[in-house]
Design a protein around this motif. Structure first.
Motif, PDB file in Angstrom:
ATOM      1  N   ALA A 342       0.825  -1.207   0.000  1.00 46.44           N
ATOM      2  CA  ALA A 342       0.000   0.000   0.000  1.00 46.44           C
ATOM      3  C   ALA A 342       0.861   1.260   0.000  1.00 46.44           C
ATOM      4  O   ALA A 342       0.587   2.219  -0.739  1.00 46.44           O
ATOM      5  CB  ALA A 342      -0.917   0.000   1.225  1.00 46.44           C
ATOM      6  N   LEU A 343       1.917   1.277   0.806  1.00 49.13           N
ATOM      7  CA  LEU A 343       2.786   2.450   0.876  1.00 49.13           C
ATOM      8  C   LEU A 343       3.482   2.693  -0.456  1.00 49.13           C
ATOM      9  O   LEU A 343       3.517   3.828  -0.964  1.00 49.13           O
ATOM     10  CB  LEU A 343       3.816   2.256   2.000  1.00 49.13           C
ATOM     11  N   LEU A 344       4.034   1.642  -1.039  1.00 48.33           N
ATOM     12  CA  LEU A 344       4.720   1.787  -2.317  1.00 48.33           C
ATOM     13  C   LEU A 344       3.741   2.162  -3.437  1.00 48.33           C
ATOM     14  O   LEU A 344       4.073   2.972  -4.311  1.00 48.33           O
ATOM     15  CB  LEU A 344       5.442   0.491  -2.666  1.00 48.33           C
ATOM     16  N   LEU A 345       2.553   1.589  -3.401  1.00 44.91           N
ATOM     17  CA  LEU A 345       1.555   1.882  -4.426  1.00 44.91           C
ATOM     18  C   LEU A 345       1.125   3.342  -4.369  1.00 44.91           C
ATOM     19  O   LEU A 345       0.961   3.991  -5.415  1.00 44.91           O
ATOM     20  CB  LEU A 345       0.349   0.962  -4.263  1.00 44.91           C
ATOM     21  N   PHE A 346       0.946   3.872  -3.165  1.00 43.72           N
ATOM     22  CA  PHE A 346       0.562   5.277  -3.061  1.00 43.72           C
ATOM     23  C   PHE A 346       1.663   6.184  -3.601  1.00 43.72           C
ATOM     24  O   PHE A 346       1.393   7.193  -4.251  1.00 43.72           O
ATOM     25  CB  PHE A 346       0.258   5.657  -1.610  1.00 43.72           C
ATOM     26  N   LEU A 347       2.920   5.830  -3.338  1.00 44.01           N
ATOM     27  CA  LEU A 347       4.036   6.607  -3.865  1.00 44.01           C
ATOM     28  C   LEU A 347       4.008   6.622  -5.385  1.00 44.01           C
ATOM     29  O   LEU A 347       4.153   7.683  -6.014  1.00 44.01           O
ATOM     30  CB  LEU A 347       5.357   6.030  -3.360  1.00 44.01           C
ATOM     31  N   VAL A 348       3.810   5.464  -5.995  1.00 41.97           N
ATOM     32  CA  VAL A 348       3.765   5.373  -7.460  1.00 41.97           C
ATOM     33  C   VAL A 348       2.593   6.175  -8.015  1.00 41.97           C
ATOM     34  O   VAL A 348       2.736   6.931  -8.995  1.00 41.97           O
ATOM     35  CB  VAL A 348       3.670   3.901  -7.903  1.00 41.97           C
ATOM     36  N   ILE A 349       1.421   6.060  -7.398  1.00 41.24           N
ATOM     37  CA  ILE A 349       0.243   6.781  -7.866  1.00 41.24           C
ATOM     38  C   ILE A 349       0.438   8.284  -7.729  1.00 41.24           C
ATOM     39  O   ILE A 349       0.057   9.062  -8.621  1.00 41.24           O
ATOM     40  CB  ILE A 349      -1.005   6.323  -7.091  1.00 41.24           C
ATOM     41  N   ALA A 350       1.033   8.717  -6.614  1.00 41.36           N
ATOM     42  CA  ALA A 350       1.259  10.144  -6.406  1.00 41.36           C
ATOM     43  C   ALA A 350       2.199  10.710  -7.466  1.00 41.36           C
ATOM     44  O   ALA A 350       1.948  11.786  -8.028  1.00 41.36           O
ATOM     45  CB  ALA A 350       1.828  10.383  -5.006  1.00 41.36           C
ATOM     46  N   ILE A 351       3.277   9.992  -7.773  1.00 42.79           N
ATOM     47  CA  ILE A 351       4.218  10.459  -8.789  1.00 42.79           C
ATOM     48  C   ILE A 351       3.548  10.507 -10.156  1.00 42.79           C
ATOM     49  O   ILE A 351       3.657  11.500 -10.898  1.00 42.79           O
ATOM     50  CB  ILE A 351       5.465   9.555  -8.828  1.00 42.79           C
ATOM     51  N   ALA A 352       2.822   9.448 -10.488  1.00 44.25           N
ATOM     52  CA  ALA A 352       2.149   9.396 -11.792  1.00 44.25           C
ATOM     53  C   ALA A 352       1.076  10.470 -11.908  1.00 44.25           C
ATOM     54  O   ALA A 352       0.926  11.106 -12.962  1.00 44.25           O
ATOM     55  CB  ALA A 352       1.530   8.014 -11.994  1.00 44.25           C
ATOM     56  N   SER A 353       0.328  10.708 -10.846  1.00 43.62           N
ATOM     57  CA  SER A 353      -0.723  11.724 -10.871  1.00 43.62           C
ATOM     58  C   SER A 353      -0.141  13.113 -11.035  1.00 43.62           C
ATOM     59  O   SER A 353      -0.683  13.946 -11.765  1.00 43.62           O
ATOM     60  CB  SER A 353      -1.546  11.647  -9.580  1.00 43.62           C
ATOM     61  N   SER A 354       0.987  13.367 -10.375  1.00 46.54           N
ATOM     62  CA  SER A 354       1.631  14.675 -10.497  1.00 46.54           C
ATOM     63  C   SER A 354       2.164  14.892 -11.908  1.00 46.54           C
ATOM     64  O   SER A 354       2.014  15.977 -12.481  1.00 46.54           O
ATOM     65  CB  SER A 354       2.763  14.797  -9.476  1.00 46.54           C
ATOM     66  N   LEU A 355       2.781  13.864 -12.485  1.00 50.71           N
ATOM     67  CA  LEU A 355       3.324  13.996 -13.835  1.00 50.71           C
ATOM     68  C   LEU A 355       2.221  14.137 -14.878  1.00 50.71           C
ATOM     69  O   LEU A 355       2.386  14.824 -15.891  1.00 50.71           O
ATOM     70  CB  LEU A 355       4.189  12.781 -14.162  1.00 50.71           C
ATOM     71  N   ALA A 356       1.070  13.493 -14.628  1.00 51.79           N
ATOM     72  CA  ALA A 356      -0.032  13.547 -15.588  1.00 51.79           C
ATOM     73  C   ALA A 356      -0.707  14.908 -15.622  1.00 51.79           C
ATOM     74  O   ALA A 356      -1.344  15.262 -16.618  1.00 51.79           O
ATOM     75  CB  ALA A 356      -1.056  12.460 -15.263  1.00 51.79           C
ATOM     76  N   GLY A 357      -0.584  15.673 -14.529  1.00 48.01           N
ATOM     77  CA  GLY A 357      -1.145  17.020 -14.521  1.00 48.01           C
ATOM     78  C   GLY A 357      -2.537  17.080 -13.938  1.00 48.01           C
ATOM     79  O   GLY A 357      -3.120  16.067 -13.531  1.00 48.01           O
ATOM     80  N   PRO A 358      -3.128  18.285 -13.883  1.00 45.93           N
ATOM     81  CA  PRO A 358      -4.422  18.501 -13.239  1.00 45.93           C
ATOM     82  C   PRO A 358      -5.550  17.738 -13.926  1.00 45.93           C
ATOM     83  O   PRO A 358      -5.498  17.443 -15.121  1.00 45.93           O
ATOM     84  CB  PRO A 358      -4.639  20.017 -13.363  1.00 45.93           C
ATOM     85  N   VAL A 359      -6.566  17.430 -13.136  1.00 46.40           N
ATOM     86  CA  VAL A 359      -7.776  16.801 -13.641  1.00 46.40           C
ATOM     87  C   VAL A 359      -8.772  17.895 -13.987  1.00 46.40           C
ATOM     88  O   VAL A 359      -8.938  18.854 -13.244  1.00 46.40           O
ATOM     89  CB  VAL A 359      -8.379  15.857 -12.584  1.00 46.40           C
ATOM     90  N   ALA A 360      -9.437  17.764 -15.131  1.00 55.78           N
ATOM     91  CA  ALA A 360     -10.438  18.756 -15.510  1.00 55.78           C
ATOM     92  C   ALA A 360     -11.567  18.770 -14.496  1.00 55.78           C
ATOM     93  O   ALA A 360     -12.107  17.729 -14.131  1.00 55.78           O
ATOM     94  CB  ALA A 360     -10.992  18.444 -16.901  1.00 55.78           C
ATOM     95  N   ARG A 361     -11.928  19.967 -14.055  1.00 52.76           N
ATOM     96  CA  ARG A 361     -12.942  20.109 -13.019  1.00 52.76           C
ATOM     97  C   ARG A 361     -14.285  20.469 -13.628  1.00 52.76           C
ATOM     98  O   ARG A 361     -14.376  21.298 -14.523  1.00 52.76           O
ATOM     99  CB  ARG A 361     -12.519  21.181 -12.016  1.00 52.76           C
ATOM    100  N   ASN A 362     -15.326  19.832 -13.120  1.00 52.16           N
ATOM    101  CA  ASN A 362     -16.681  20.143 -13.550  1.00 52.16           C
ATOM    102  C   ASN A 362     -17.050  21.541 -13.071  1.00 52.16           C
ATOM    103  O   ASN A 362     -17.043  21.801 -11.864  1.00 52.16           O
ATOM    104  CB  ASN A 362     -17.652  19.112 -12.966  1.00 52.16           C
ATOM    105  N   PRO A 363     -17.360  22.483 -13.967  1.00 51.34           N
ATOM    106  CA  PRO A 363     -17.654  23.845 -13.530  1.00 51.34           C
ATOM    107  C   PRO A 363     -18.873  23.939 -12.633  1.00 51.34           C
ATOM    108  O   PRO A 363     -19.040  24.907 -11.911  1.00 51.34           O
ATOM    109  CB  PRO A 363     -17.882  24.593 -14.851  1.00 51.34           C
ATOM    110  N   ARG A 364     -19.754  22.924 -12.659  1.00 48.21           N
ATOM    111  CA  ARG A 364     -20.935  22.961 -11.808  1.00 48.21           C
ATOM    112  C   ARG A 364     -20.656  22.445 -10.407  1.00 48.21           C
ATOM    113  O   ARG A 364     -21.503  22.544  -9.529  1.00 48.21           O
ATOM    114  CB  ARG A 364     -22.047  22.110 -12.435  1.00 48.21           C
ATOM    115  N   GLU A 365     -19.463  21.867 -10.227  1.00 48.11           N
ATOM    116  CA  GLU A 365     -19.138  21.251  -8.935  1.00 48.11           C
ATOM    117  C   GLU A 365     -18.812  22.328  -7.924  1.00 48.11           C
ATOM    118  O   GLU A 365     -17.999  23.214  -8.165  1.00 48.11           O
ATOM    119  CB  GLU A 365     -17.940  20.307  -9.103  1.00 48.11           C
ATOM    120  N   LYS A 366     -19.441  22.256  -6.797  1.00 43.53           N
ATOM    121  CA  LYS A 366     -19.232  23.234  -5.732  1.00 43.53           C
ATOM    122  C   LYS A 366     -18.226  22.711  -4.734  1.00 43.53           C
ATOM    123  O   LYS A 366     -18.299  21.565  -4.292  1.00 43.53           O
ATOM    124  CB  LYS A 366     -20.558  23.520  -5.016  1.00 43.53           C
TER     125      LYS A 366
END
Length: 391
Positions: A342-366
């Motif tokens: 779990a610890l190693l997987l979170f590290l990999v996901i965090a690195i990949a998510s950061s490199l992939a860039g921001p997620v498009a946000r729904n403008p209606r989402e509050k």
């Protein structure tokens, strides 16, 4: 401007490399201790597992975040020394070299907090300063005694630092007296930690009682109780926070019941319920806020982050409830390995998510009232709300 920002990101990332190395070495040492085979077999690495994770990994990571907040080059001496201390423990150098570097890093860490307190006299920073002092005392004691004797001080560092970070991030949702209440708890905890050196049994039980009181107060006022019904990042963070509080409460109650005579299974319970169940859960909860502040790169929330979080708590349940309390050794091993995955997987996901860039946000989402936007970046503070960089 973009080149300057990229240069800052790279230079700050260099400071985090020793933290990553210490974490990987700590994971390797954990595999050795669990008895399932490790990629690297080193004679003394197993004995250094705890210090690599607390000092080399968590200490360096938190010190780096505080050095960025200080906005002074001298502040980076703390993560540098802590990181080098963790690396030194892995080399053929005498262990005393790593111990002294870690001690120097903890002292520099405390000085960073002292400088931050002089800037704005914030109650939360006092608690964080006490946490750094606990870390320094722990490393000082390590020069003379075995690791189990300094365990209360290492746990004190983790509890005070993370609880203060939580109050700081959720300040707008805390009562007006929140900072003062936190200071009183931290002062009481510091006193009971001193008592563990003079009267171990009484000191350990009182330490557990103070932590129980602190956890109950935090859960009562934490906005996570509301945002657990939200969606996206707020719900993920709330689940991480509430799960962390549960494990810390279990560790504290065990300390109250067992006192200073914690051996074998109960010792394992207190250590890993605090260091994994509480500390790593809090790291997962706050990573989308803290890491972008350090590296100047977004760490967007993605639903796949639930996988390592769930694995962490399932693994802990097997390790602690079935292994430590049920004395089922095979399940203890399975749970321990799941925690590592779990610890190693979170590290990999965090690195990949950061490199992939921001997620498009729904403008209606509050944005929910959690202090964290669904995109994974801190929401804009009000004019009266202190920001991370100011504190």
């Amino acid at each position: 401007m973009e080149n300057k920002r990229s240069g800052q990101t790279l230079s700050r990332a260099v400071f985090l490399v020793p933290a990553g190395v210490a974490m990987l070495a700590g994971v390797n040492a954990a595999l050795m201790l669990v008895g399932v085979g490790a990629p690297v077999e080193a004679a003394r690495m197993g004995d250094l597992h705890g210090m690599l994770m607390v000092g080399g990994f968590l200490g360096t990571l938190i010190a780096m975040e505080r050095a960025v907040a200080l906005r002074d080059r001298l502040g980076f001496a703390a993560p540098l020394l802590l990181g080098l201390g963790g690396i030194a423990l892995l080399t053929p150098l005498p262990v005393s070299v790593g111990k002294l570097l870690l001690l120097d890093g903890a002292i520099a860490f405390a000085l960073v907090y002292a400088a931050l307190f002089r800037r704005n006299h914030d109650d939360v920073v006092i608690v964080e300063l006490l946490g750094a002092v606990c870390l320094a005392i722990g490393f000082f004691l390590w020069l003379q005694v075995e690791i189990p004797w300094l365990l209360p001080w290492l746990l004190g560092f983790v509890v005070l630092t993370i609880c203060a970070e939580r109050v700081e991030l959720a300040r707008l949702h805390m009562p007006p007296t929140g900072g003062r209440t936190l200071v009183l708890h931290s002062a009481a905890l510091t006193i009971t930690l001193v008592m563990t050196l003079l009267w171990p049994g009484l000191g350990a039980r009182l330490t557990g009682l103070v932590i129980v009181s602190l956890v109950v107060w935090l859960v009562r006022h934490d906005v996570a109780r509301k945002t657990i019904r939200a969606t996206g990042l707020p719900r993920f963070s709330a689940a991480s926070l509430l799960g962390g509080y549960v494990w810390l409460l279990l560790a504290a109650v065990t300390w109250v019941v067992g006192g200073a005579q914690l051996e074998g299974d109960l010792y394992d319970l207190v250590v890993h319920a605090t260091m994994l169940g509480f500390a790593i859960s809090m790291v997962m909860a706050h990573a989308p806020v803290i890491l972008p502040a350090i590296l100047r790169r977004p760490l967007p929330y993605r639903p796949i982050m639930w996988v390592p979080l769930v694995l962490m708590h399932v693994g802990l349940a097997l390790r602690i409830l079935a292994g430590d309390l049920g004395e089922l050794y095979p399940l203890w091993q399975v749970g321990s390995v799941i925690n590592i995955v779990a610890l190693l997987l979170f590290l990999v996901i965090a690195i990949a998510s950061s490199l992939a860039g921001p997620v498009a946000r729904n403008p209606r989402e509050k944005a929910p009232p959690s202090g964290i936007e669904p995109s994974g970046t801190p929401s804009t503070p009000s004019k009266t709300a202190p920001t991370r960089s100011r504190s």
